[in-house]
Scaffold this motif. Sequence first.
Motif, PDB file in Angstrom:
ATOM      1  N   LEU B  19       0.814  -1.223   0.000  1.00  0.00           N
ATOM      2  CA  LEU B  19       0.000   0.000   0.000  1.00  0.00           C
ATOM      3  C   LEU B  19       0.845   1.270   0.000  1.00  0.00           C
ATOM      4  O   LEU B  19       0.559   2.220  -0.735  1.00  0.00           O
ATOM      5  CB  LEU B  19      -0.952  -0.019   1.212  1.00  0.00           C
ATOM      6  CG  LEU B  19      -1.820   1.222   1.397  1.00  0.00           C
ATOM      7  CD1 LEU B  19      -2.766   1.414   0.215  1.00  0.00           C
ATOM      8  CD2 LEU B  19      -2.634   1.124   2.689  1.00  0.00           C
ATOM      9  N   ASP B  20       1.895   1.277   0.824  1.00  0.00           N
ATOM     10  CA  ASP B  20       2.697   2.507   0.924  1.00  0.00           C
ATOM     11  C   ASP B  20       3.336   2.858  -0.419  1.00  0.00           C
ATOM     12  O   ASP B  20       3.330   4.012  -0.844  1.00  0.00           O
ATOM     13  CB  ASP B  20       3.792   2.344   1.982  1.00  0.00           C
ATOM     14  CG  ASP B  20       3.200   2.254   3.380  1.00  0.00           C
ATOM     15  OD1 ASP B  20       1.981   2.515   3.535  1.00  0.00           O
ATOM     16  OD2 ASP B  20       3.935   1.880   4.310  1.00  0.00           O
ATOM     17  N   GLU B  21       3.878   1.851  -1.088  1.00  0.00           N
ATOM     18  CA  GLU B  21       4.486   2.111  -2.398  1.00  0.00           C
ATOM     19  C   GLU B  21       3.452   2.598  -3.406  1.00  0.00           C
ATOM     20  O   GLU B  21       3.711   3.485  -4.207  1.00  0.00           O
ATOM     21  CB  GLU B  21       5.104   0.822  -2.952  1.00  0.00           C
ATOM     22  CG  GLU B  21       6.418   0.420  -2.306  1.00  0.00           C
ATOM     23  CD  GLU B  21       6.781  -1.017  -2.666  1.00  0.00           C
ATOM     24  OE1 GLU B  21       7.036  -1.790  -1.731  1.00  0.00           O
ATOM     25  OE2 GLU B  21       6.749  -1.365  -3.877  1.00  0.00           O
ATOM     26  N   ILE B  22       2.280   1.971  -3.352  1.00  0.00           N
ATOM     27  CA  ILE B  22       1.236   2.357  -4.302  1.00  0.00           C
ATOM     28  C   ILE B  22       0.754   3.779  -4.021  1.00  0.00           C
ATOM     29  O   ILE B  22       0.549   4.575  -4.941  1.00  0.00           O
ATOM     30  CB  ILE B  22       0.084   1.324  -4.264  1.00  0.00           C
ATOM     31  CG1 ILE B  22       0.583   0.029  -4.915  1.00  0.00           C
ATOM     32  CG2 ILE B  22      -1.169   1.848  -4.974  1.00  0.00           C
ATOM     33  CD1 ILE B  22      -0.285  -1.179  -4.682  1.00  0.00           C
ATOM     34  N   ALA B  23       0.631   4.119  -2.748  1.00  0.00           N
ATOM     35  CA  ALA B  23       0.176   5.467  -2.396  1.00  0.00           C
ATOM     36  C   ALA B  23       1.184   6.531  -2.841  1.00  0.00           C
ATOM     37  O   ALA B  23       0.836   7.711  -2.963  1.00  0.00           O
ATOM     38  CB  ALA B  23      -0.072   5.567  -0.897  1.00  0.00           C
ATOM     39  N   ALA B  24       2.408   6.101  -3.074  1.00  0.00           N
ATOM     40  CA  ALA B  24       3.432   7.045  -3.522  1.00  0.00           C
ATOM     41  C   ALA B  24       3.433   7.228  -5.038  1.00  0.00           C
ATOM     42  O   ALA B  24       4.150   8.082  -5.564  1.00  0.00           O
ATOM     43  CB  ALA B  24       4.806   6.557  -3.049  1.00  0.00           C
ATOM     44  N   LEU B  25       2.646   6.442  -5.751  1.00  0.00           N
ATOM     45  CA  LEU B  25       2.628   6.544  -7.220  1.00  0.00           C
ATOM     46  C   LEU B  25       1.795   7.747  -7.655  1.00  0.00           C
ATOM     47  O   LEU B  25       0.829   8.105  -6.980  1.00  0.00           O
ATOM     48  CB  LEU B  25       2.040   5.259  -7.833  1.00  0.00           C
ATOM     49  CG  LEU B  25       2.839   3.979  -7.637  1.00  0.00           C
ATOM     50  CD1 LEU B  25       2.081   2.783  -8.209  1.00  0.00           C
ATOM     51  CD2 LEU B  25       4.215   4.088  -8.303  1.00  0.00           C
ATOM     52  N   LEU B 363      -4.141 -13.090  -1.825  1.00  0.00           N
ATOM     53  CA  LEU B 363      -3.803 -13.133  -3.258  1.00  0.00           C
ATOM     54  C   LEU B 363      -4.612 -12.088  -4.037  1.00  0.00           C
ATOM     55  O   LEU B 363      -4.071 -11.411  -4.925  1.00  0.00           O
ATOM     56  CB  LEU B 363      -4.056 -14.528  -3.832  1.00  0.00           C
ATOM     57  CG  LEU B 363      -3.562 -14.680  -5.282  1.00  0.00           C
ATOM     58  CD1 LEU B 363      -2.040 -14.573  -5.361  1.00  0.00           C
ATOM     59  CD2 LEU B 363      -4.025 -16.003  -5.883  1.00  0.00           C
ATOM     60  N   ALA B 364      -5.867 -11.931  -3.710  1.00  0.00           N
ATOM     61  CA  ALA B 364      -6.707 -10.973  -4.439  1.00  0.00           C
ATOM     62  C   ALA B 364      -6.227  -9.545  -4.223  1.00  0.00           C
ATOM     63  O   ALA B 364      -6.145  -8.748  -5.161  1.00  0.00           O
ATOM     64  CB  ALA B 364      -8.166 -11.122  -4.000  1.00  0.00           C
ATOM     65  N   TYR B 365      -5.888  -9.215  -2.984  1.00  0.00           N
ATOM     66  CA  TYR B 365      -5.426  -7.846  -2.713  1.00  0.00           C
ATOM     67  C   TYR B 365      -4.085  -7.596  -3.413  1.00  0.00           C
ATOM     68  O   TYR B 365      -3.835  -6.506  -3.919  1.00  0.00           O
ATOM     69  CB  TYR B 365      -5.279  -7.606  -1.214  1.00  0.00           C
ATOM     70  CG  TYR B 365      -6.581  -7.461  -0.438  1.00  0.00           C
ATOM     71  CD1 TYR B 365      -7.792  -7.963  -0.907  1.00  0.00           C
ATOM     72  CD2 TYR B 365      -6.592  -6.815   0.797  1.00  0.00           C
ATOM     73  CE1 TYR B 365      -8.956  -7.831  -0.176  1.00  0.00           C
ATOM     74  CE2 TYR B 365      -7.761  -6.671   1.542  1.00  0.00           C
ATOM     75  CZ  TYR B 365      -8.941  -7.196   1.053  1.00  0.00           C
ATOM     76  OH  TYR B 365     -10.091  -7.063   1.792  1.00  0.00           O
ATOM     77  N   VAL B 366      -3.218  -8.604  -3.387  1.00  0.00           N
ATOM     78  CA  VAL B 366      -1.938  -8.459  -4.098  1.00  0.00           C
ATOM     79  C   VAL B 366      -2.209  -8.218  -5.587  1.00  0.00           C
ATOM     80  O   VAL B 366      -1.574  -7.367  -6.219  1.00  0.00           O
ATOM     81  CB  VAL B 366      -1.048  -9.701  -3.864  1.00  0.00           C
ATOM     82  CG1 VAL B 366       0.102  -9.752  -4.853  1.00  0.00           C
ATOM     83  CG2 VAL B 366      -0.530  -9.694  -2.417  1.00  0.00           C
ATOM     84  N   ALA B 367      -3.184  -8.936  -6.129  1.00  0.00           N
ATOM     85  CA  ALA B 367      -3.543  -8.734  -7.540  1.00  0.00           C
ATOM     86  C   ALA B 367      -4.061  -7.317  -7.758  1.00  0.00           C
ATOM     87  O   ALA B 367      -3.702  -6.650  -8.738  1.00  0.00           O
ATOM     88  CB  ALA B 367      -4.590  -9.762  -7.973  1.00  0.00           C
ATOM     89  N   ALA B 368      -4.888  -6.833  -6.832  1.00  0.00           N
ATOM     90  CA  ALA B 368      -5.404  -5.463  -6.951  1.00  0.00           C
ATOM     91  C   ALA B 368      -4.246  -4.465  -6.978  1.00  0.00           C
ATOM     92  O   ALA B 368      -4.244  -3.512  -7.773  1.00  0.00           O
ATOM     93  CB  ALA B 368      -6.352  -5.145  -5.798  1.00  0.00           C
ATOM     94  N   GLY B 369      -3.261  -4.698  -6.120  1.00  0.00           N
ATOM     95  CA  GLY B 369      -2.077  -3.829  -6.109  1.00  0.00           C
ATOM     96  C   GLY B 369      -1.336  -3.887  -7.439  1.00  0.00           C
ATOM     97  O   GLY B 369      -0.847  -2.859  -7.936  1.00  0.00           O
TER      98      GLY B 369
END
Lengths: 598, 598
Positions: B19-25, B363-369
Amino acid sequence: MYQAPTSDMLFVMKELAGLDEIAALPGCEDATPETVEAVLHEAAKLCGEVIAPLNEAGDRDPSRWVAENGGTVHATPGFAEAFRQYVEGGWQGVQHPQEYEGQGLPKLVGTPCVEMLNAANLSFALCPLLTDGAIEALLTAGSDAQKQLFVPKLISGEWTGTMNLTEPQAGSDLAAVRTRAEPQGDGTYKLFGTKIFITWGEHDMAENIVHLVLARTPDAPEGVKGISLFIVPKFLVDENGALGARNDVHCVSIEHKLGIKASPTAVLQYGDHGGAIGQLIGEENRGLEYMFIMMNAARFAVGMQGVAIADRAYQKALAYAKERVQSRPVDGSAKAAATIIHHPDVRRMLGTMRALTEGARALAYVAAGESDRAHHEPDAEARERHRARYEYLVPIVKGWSTELSVDVTSLGVQVHGGMGFIEETGAAQFYRDARILPIYEGTTAIQANDLIGRKTLRDGGAAAKALIDDMGATVQALGAQDGAAFEWMQRHLAAGAKAFASAVDFVLANAKNDPNAVFAGSVPYLKLAGIVLCGWQMARAMLASQRLMNDDPKFHGAKIATAQCYAQQVLPQAVALEAAIVSAKGGEGVLALSEDQF
Amino acid sequence: MYQAPTSDMLFVMKELAGLDEIAALPGCEDATPETVEAVLHEAAKLCGEVIAPLNEAGDRDPSRWVAENGGTVHATPGFAEAFRQYVEGGWQGVQHPQEYEGQGLPKLVGTPCVEMLNAANLSFALCPLLTDGAIEALLTAGSDAQKQLFVPKLISGEWTGTMNLTEPQAGSDLAAVRTRAEPQGDGTYKLFGTKIFITWGEHDMAENIVHLVLARTPDAPEGVKGISLFIVPKFLVDENGALGARNDVHCVSIEHKLGIKASPTAVLQYGDHGGAIGQLIGEENRGLEYMFIMMNAARFAVGMQGVAIADRAYQKALAYAKERVQSRPVDGSAKAAATIIHHPDVRRMLGTMRALTEGARALAYVAAGESDRAHHEPDAEARERHRARYEYLVPIVKGWSTELSVDVTSLGVQVHGGMGFIEETGAAQFYRDARILPIYEGTTAIQANDLIGRKTLRDGGAAAKALIDDMGATVQALGAQDGAAFEWMQRHLAAGAKAFASAVDFVLANAKNDPNAVFAGSVPYLKLAGIVLCGWQMARAMLASQRLMNDDPKFHGAKIATAQCYAQQVLPQAVALEAAIVSAKGGEGVLALSEDQF
């Protein structure tokens, strides 16, 4: 539509369960090949033409409770007439003694009849199934007068029977039974209490209902050693069987269930108006022992329900797969859309359904044959050997056949795609109906406890090991055959038998010092045993089919292919289950989660 | 009662999905830790307090069709008001762009909201789920005018959306679609045909319904290359979004289903009264391509439905197991009967339910990421890598999460014993509701075909092999930890990854020369991938929990124990599935049975 698989039934009876040998035993002489075929074909006719067509009606228009006469249940329209035909044909008495108006045929012959009836209509079949249980209990523990009075009426279908065990606080745990039975000084008792989940506990298909009821007398010890068994008829009967006053047992409601909706599941209230009059069966405080005899028979029968509904679901899915056109074959063999049976995954689903069903049928029929030998072998030691094997197999037939029926009926829905989810299609009914099977007459966990406690530990694993030895001989015999099917079966049956042996050793070695670990693996152990033992029967079947190939190449070719499918799709799971039991020390991970971590 | 597992959700988002990495995108900056927590807690509140309590009512009192106005459907009482609260809270727009009045949050943040909504009430959640699909399709292929006109109304919930694919002869096989679309010369088309299985295809919760419809123009090529996508609103709308005349699309009936009964499944008749007026989306004959974009999103969402209902069933079974008293513990640790959570087999069932559910969620949340990174990573090559991984995972999230939901809800019934079969208990509803999940939005076989064809063969196994490499690193990391839990996970994950690799190699090597063998193993391949990839996430979770143990010993201790349970009860099945795919040459036994042998 239901068409009884009489060819497979007769094949299994003759080639795997030893029908000829059993028919040669004293007391089984009536089971001539002609009689057996005639019985199966008549049963198939009645079930296919009369009883199966009522199955959907029973789901749409279930048994109905009305308040009149303190609680009356009307069966689905048509059921009473079908029941009349069933009992008038003598079907309730197939396995029961001739001296009580039964036909006295071996259990091995009665078993396919039970399968057909349940495949035709699970809800309907429960009424005769429970009546069978009541008859068994009376024959085992009843007095001569009780047998004479009740058994012929139950066999004729004038009356039906029920088993009353469960109470709200006493489900799997019968030690918690609270229903009271007060002696009246005249040899009768008055019963007071509430029984729930009583299958066909009230209905209008017969003139009387004979309830067999677990209850406690006033001075009975606590727990399971203080439970007695009573006969409590809906209408009191005189010594000639004439009906008298209405007894004080009333159906106050029936359950609204996921499936088997035509079968009324009654809440019965005993003694709200002065006491329900009952008579003791056998001796006081031995009720649970008698009930277990009856339950062994009922558990086997519920296992057959699993086989039956699996086969029914398979037949329906197969018919759909041969008719429904959708998409081109993946191998490019046709330019146009084809029936879905051409698609490999549909073939995998149908093949798995079929393999599981045939394997479970074979094991159950073999178990029925063991029961016949246990009763009729002239040699006492042989009787004992067969009794031990039968008793080892009962929890597996019950537990595994019912667990797989949930999977098979689920695959049956899947084969139908979106149509499977529409109730009018009918596949969903099998899926709903099947779901009770791993629960009633003892959940799979209860079966697994029985398999570990009474059936594996008590004889030091002797019955299990005898089976493993016999499987070894089959593995050898497979090695003498040529062809991929035999090769795969040999490989996976050998691995399965090894996994089974390893699970048995684990149970024997750890039950005392680490009971939680062993019981955490109890259901995996039961499933492993089921998978491997059914696989063994499929292996024996393919050997027989190889030998008999020329008699009927289509039938025997299909048998070998189905066995190969079993070997490749089902048997490999044995090793995974072994890992869950043995390598995992009986579910260390499961037990690692403390109650408050959940 | 439903309590959203926000602790596990946040753990998975932060520790496994990044999440943290994604929030930085770029474009994801709004996903601050505070916002994310607030969103989850508000969603949990709405779902737990408003939407979950309507779930049983929806089953008892389903959507109802009446003849008025050519076919009207009344939703379950209370649903319309709850829907109003849902859309007014902005929940329909969580993942959609701010320029159309959405909140523009990453998919990773929208995903737990989707899970909660579905866990609360699967039938209710389907209406927003289909609307999401319509929004995605419009955003992908609609003109600016179409986007401006329809998307804000769909996000506000004034209107809802549907997907119209299926016809009686065209289920999995969309090549068989027959609905006609005739151009009127003014830019509009008139549609004629019958669509079935249209979820929320008619209802009274919103003022208009935007149907997206697959149909053929007069000169379109045959098969899937001649299908176009149309917008057909229930009420015609002018360019300002004002409602006009009733369009010629009518709901002639709704289905009587096994489950999700509150969700109306409509038969829609187009053009019986002169033609239903529609407008084309994008270009003619590219409808299937647009629909696939929408379907990928919908398939992922249906996978989340599987996770959701599994968790709901687990919560219910757990509550019952902590409350129901029955039988003494087998280890003799108590003299009296205990709550059934003390019995090892109940613990095994609950542990398995929990492990499967947590693994599938991870697995689903990882896929969402991965989806978020595929959209927002600044580097094109990185975007492509994440896109490939997301697309590989979608059929697994859809197929495996829904297959396991059937097993988990079945275990949920089993934990309840006889009470599980009584409808009022509620466990049976989850079992019935879940059964559609492996069927709609593409059956498991369709997902497995996609996994093999588009996701494994097309890139020569690159996406699969990248996953296997990453698993190898996790196996290494497990080896650096002490303790039985890590040891078991390392052993079974390593074996699982090896089995997975072997299945991938088999698919790559044989797809061309023996497509039937490969596709006979397609669903086992999907399940194997699901089991191993979810196991991998559980392994990553236990490593994170070990690191974070001091923050919350109860949560992280439970996580490690649950992962161990996964390793021992679930992962070993990977090897059995490998046997069914690879050793068995893709189900040789299945294919050995010819059509007429069945």
